[in-house]
Design an enzyme around this catalytic site. Structure first.
Site, PDB file in Angstrom:
ATOM      1  N   ASN A  12       0.851  -1.187   0.000  1.00 42.59           N
ATOM      2  CA  ASN A  12       0.000   0.000   0.000  1.00 42.59           C
ATOM      3  C   ASN A  12       0.896   1.249   0.000  1.00 42.59           C
ATOM      4  OD1 ASN A  12      -1.416   2.277   1.112  1.00 42.59           O
ATOM      5  ND2 ASN A  12      -3.067   0.907   1.710  1.00 42.59           N
ATOM      6  N   ASP A  14      -0.154   4.504  -0.038  1.00 40.89           N
ATOM      7  CA  ASP A  14      -0.854   5.730   0.378  1.00 40.89           C
ATOM      8  C   ASP A  14       0.080   6.740   1.040  1.00 40.89           C
ATOM      9  OD1 ASP A  14      -3.157   4.467  -0.434  1.00 40.89           O
ATOM     10  OD2 ASP A  14      -3.959   4.181   1.595  1.00 40.89           O
ATOM     11  N   HIS A  15       0.969   6.235   1.892  1.00 45.79           N
ATOM     12  CA  HIS A  15       1.718   7.176   2.727  1.00 45.79           C
ATOM     13  C   HIS A  15       2.937   7.775   2.034  1.00 45.79           C
ATOM     14  CE1 HIS A  15      -1.267   6.795   5.659  1.00 45.79           C
ATOM     15  NE2 HIS A  15      -1.121   5.480   5.723  1.00 45.79           N
ATOM     16  N   HIS A  48      -5.603   3.760  -1.701  1.00 49.53           N
ATOM     17  CA  HIS A  48      -6.925   4.129  -1.188  1.00 49.53           C
ATOM     18  C   HIS A  48      -7.223   5.570  -1.588  1.00 49.53           C
ATOM     19  CE1 HIS A  48      -9.608   4.470   2.718  1.00 49.53           C
ATOM     20  NE2 HIS A  48     -10.247   4.801   1.615  1.00 49.53           N
ATOM     21  N   ARG A  50      -9.317   8.365  -0.911  1.00 46.14           N
ATOM     22  CA  ARG A  50     -10.286   8.795   0.099  1.00 46.14           C
ATOM     23  C   ARG A  50     -11.138   9.936  -0.419  1.00 46.14           C
ATOM     24  NH1 ARG A  50     -10.349   8.101   5.578  1.00 46.14           N
ATOM     25  NH2 ARG A  50      -9.101   6.363   6.308  1.00 46.14           N
ATOM     26  N   ARG A  54      -6.875  12.914   0.999  1.00 45.92           N
ATOM     27  CA  ARG A  54      -5.790  13.347   1.897  1.00 45.92           C
ATOM     28  C   ARG A  54      -4.437  12.770   1.489  1.00 45.92           C
ATOM     29  NH1 ARG A  54      -7.454  10.188   7.397  1.00 45.92           N
ATOM     30  NH2 ARG A  54      -9.429  11.183   6.913  1.00 45.92           N
ATOM     31  N   GLU A  75      -8.685   0.722  -3.225  1.00 43.05           N
ATOM     32  CA  GLU A  75      -9.499   0.791  -2.006  1.00 43.05           C
ATOM     33  C   GLU A  75     -10.394   2.008  -2.061  1.00 43.05           C
ATOM     34  OE1 GLU A  75      -7.621   0.918   1.767  1.00 43.05           O
ATOM     35  OE2 GLU A  75      -6.402  -0.818   1.315  1.00 43.05           O
ATOM     36  N   THR A 105      -7.005   6.579  10.208  1.00 37.55           N
ATOM     37  CA  THR A 105      -6.852   5.485   9.246  1.00 37.55           C
ATOM     38  C   THR A 105      -8.137   4.672   9.277  1.00 37.55           C
ATOM     39  OG1 THR A 105      -5.483   3.576   8.652  1.00 37.55           O
ATOM     40  CG2 THR A 105      -5.678   4.059  11.000  1.00 37.55           C
ATOM     41  N   THR A 106      -8.211   3.611   8.475  1.00 29.91           N
ATOM     42  CA  THR A 106      -9.442   2.812   8.428  1.00 29.91           C
ATOM     43  C   THR A 106      -9.550   2.020   9.731  1.00 29.91           C
ATOM     44  OG1 THR A 106      -8.984   2.626   6.085  1.00 29.91           O
ATOM     45  CG2 THR A 106     -10.766   1.278   6.940  1.00 29.91           C
ATOM     46  N   GLU A 156     -11.128  -9.210   3.119  1.00 27.86           N
ATOM     47  CA  GLU A 156      -9.848  -8.868   3.738  1.00 27.86           C
ATOM     48  C   GLU A 156     -10.097  -8.692   5.226  1.00 27.86           C
ATOM     49  OE1 GLU A 156      -7.281  -6.046   1.826  1.00 27.86           O
ATOM     50  OE2 GLU A 156      -6.340  -5.500   3.730  1.00 27.86           O
ATOM     51  N   HIS A 199      -3.674  -4.492   7.785  1.00 28.90           N
ATOM     52  CA  HIS A 199      -3.791  -3.284   8.610  1.00 28.90           C
ATOM     53  C   HIS A 199      -2.891  -3.389   9.840  1.00 28.90           C
ATOM     54  CE1 HIS A 199      -5.223   0.387  10.443  1.00 28.90           C
ATOM     55  NE2 HIS A 199      -5.740   0.661   9.269  1.00 28.90           N
ATOM     56  N   GLY A 200      -1.922  -2.485   9.877  1.00 28.62           N
ATOM     57  CA  GLY A 200      -1.049  -2.382  11.044  1.00 28.62           C
ATOM     58  C   GLY A 200       0.040  -3.427  11.127  1.00 28.62           C
ATOM     59  N   GLY A 221       1.134  -1.354   4.341  1.00 30.24           N
ATOM     60  CA  GLY A 221       1.521  -0.034   3.859  1.00 30.24           C
ATOM     61  C   GLY A 221       2.364   0.758   4.830  1.00 30.24           C
ATOM     62  N   HIS A 222       1.719   1.301   5.852  1.00 33.82           N
ATOM     63  CA  HIS A 222       2.346   2.311   6.711  1.00 33.82           C
ATOM     64  C   HIS A 222       3.712   1.868   7.230  1.00 33.82           C
ATOM     65  CE1 HIS A 222       2.933   4.577  10.505  1.00 33.82           C
ATOM     66  NE2 HIS A 222       2.534   5.584   9.741  1.00 33.82           N
TER      67      HIS A 222
HETATM   68  N1  PXP Z   1      -5.852  -3.086   4.017  1.00 34.63           N
HETATM   69  C1  PXP Z   1      -6.805  -2.128   4.044  1.00 34.63           C
HETATM   70  C2  PXP Z   1      -8.155  -2.478   3.545  1.00 34.63           C
HETATM   71  C3  PXP Z   1      -6.513  -0.819   4.487  1.00 34.63           C
HETATM   72  O1  PXP Z   1      -7.477   0.111   4.503  1.00 34.63           O
HETATM   73  C4  PXP Z   1      -5.202  -0.524   4.887  1.00 34.63           C
HETATM   74  C5  PXP Z   1      -4.861   0.859   5.335  1.00 34.63           C
HETATM   75  O2  PXP Z   1      -5.103   1.777   4.330  1.00 34.63           O
HETATM   76  C6  PXP Z   1      -4.239  -1.545   4.813  1.00 34.63           C
HETATM   77  C7  PXP Z   1      -4.599  -2.823   4.400  1.00 34.63           C
HETATM   78  C8  PXP Z   1      -2.812  -1.302   5.165  1.00 34.63           C
HETATM   79  O3  PXP Z   1      -2.691  -0.927   6.502  1.00 34.63           O
HETATM   80  P1  PXP Z   1      -1.303  -0.367   6.996  1.00 34.63           P
HETATM   81  O4  PXP Z   1      -1.033   0.884   6.244  1.00 34.63           O
HETATM   82  O5  PXP Z   1      -1.534  -0.155   8.452  1.00 34.63           O
HETATM   83  O6  PXP Z   1      -0.283  -1.434   6.713  1.00 34.63           O
END
Ligand code: PXP
Length: 250
Positions: A12, A14-15, A48, A50, A54, A75, A105-106, A156, A199-200, A221-222
């Site tokens: 991911n 996004d960041h 993603h 949004r 952002r 996303e 975040t989500t 997911e 996520h995370g 991602g993050h």
């Molecule tokens: N999966 C989904 C559906 C998400 O919304 C996110 C965060 O945007 C991630 C995975 C990745 O999460 P992280 O950035 O915490 O790794």
């Protein structure tokens, strides 16, 4: 449906866009990050878009569709605006996520059970357009059953509760969350759904989730973008890949 041995890694980006947008310019470029991630072995790229733009922008999505050689996992929230954008680009996969403007975040999984009818109608044209529809969901049997009923092909599982408990040093809760994820990965798989998770996730939390044989893809991602500051994006991804492969082999 057979359990797949090779676990895919979706990166991911996004960041990268978050950092770019902090200065309002064009650097660092998320498309360059996507290319680097592909070269480092990412099996897919996740972005993603949004409602408040952002991080990822409409132009980023357009650019990703042009340059990627691996699948794009787009996303988005279940809104008319996003549906129109998805139908214009027809990405490989669309992951429906809940979205609250005030969240960082989500924060949770999608409420599918209470919105079954609306979501079934919402995803139908996306499926007809050839997108694989994935639903970002808590490890909750009721939500998984509803995701299956509305015609999603993929779920997911939200790993945030497990990762948060781990980060807080709350081992008992982390263990309980992992057990839920394991049971629900099996449950979803047995219903015929493809199971992803994310996520995370970090180097410290990825292995137990990667070891669940029913999980076919992790989206991360993050942590990877953060770790890229210290290691570079390619090596950060390579290390995650190594941990995932080791966990899978047992
Ligand atoms: N999966 C989904 C559906 C998400 O919304 C996110 C965060 O945007 C991630 C995975 C990745 O999460 P992280 O950035 O915490 O790794």
């Amino acid at each position: 449906m057979a359990v797949q041995d090779k676990l895919r890694l979706g990166v991911n980006i996004d960041h990268v866009a978050t950092v770019r947008n902090a200065r309002g310019g064009a650097y660092p470029d998320p498309l360059r990050a996507a290319r680097a991630a592909q070269e480092a072995g990412a099996d897919g790229i996740t972005a993603h878009l949004r409602e408040d733009r952002r991080h990822i922008t409409d132009a980023d999505i357009e650019g990703l569709q042009e340059i990627l050689t691996v699948p794009l996992n787009f996303e988005m929230a279940a809104t008319d605006e996003m549906q129109t954008i998805a139908l214009r680009h027809k990405p490989h996969a669309v992951c429906i996520v809940p979205e609250k403007r005030e969240e960082r975040t989500t924060e949770g999984g999608l409420e599918v059970a209470r919105e079954e009818n609306r979501l079934a109608h919402f995803i139908a044209p996306l499926r007809e357009a050839g997108c694989r529809v994935s639903i970002f969901i808590a490890a909750d049997q009721r939500q998984i059953e509803a995701a299956n009923r509305i015609g999603a092909e993929v779920i997911e599982l939200h790993t945030g509760a497990y990762c948060d408990a781990f980060a807080d040093g709350n081992w008992a809760t982390a263990q309980k969350e992992l057990q839920k994820l394991e049971a629900m990965a099996k449950f979803g798989h047995d219903l015929g759904l493809e199971v992803h998770a994310g996520h995370g996730l970090t180097y410290d939390t990825v292995s137990p989730v990667a070891a669940f044989p029913e999980v076919q893809e992790l989206n991360i991602g993050h942590f990877l973008i953060g770790e890229a500051i210290f290691l570079g994006l390619g090596p950060a991804i390579a290390e995650m890949r190594r941990l995932m492969d080791d966990a899978r082999e047992g």
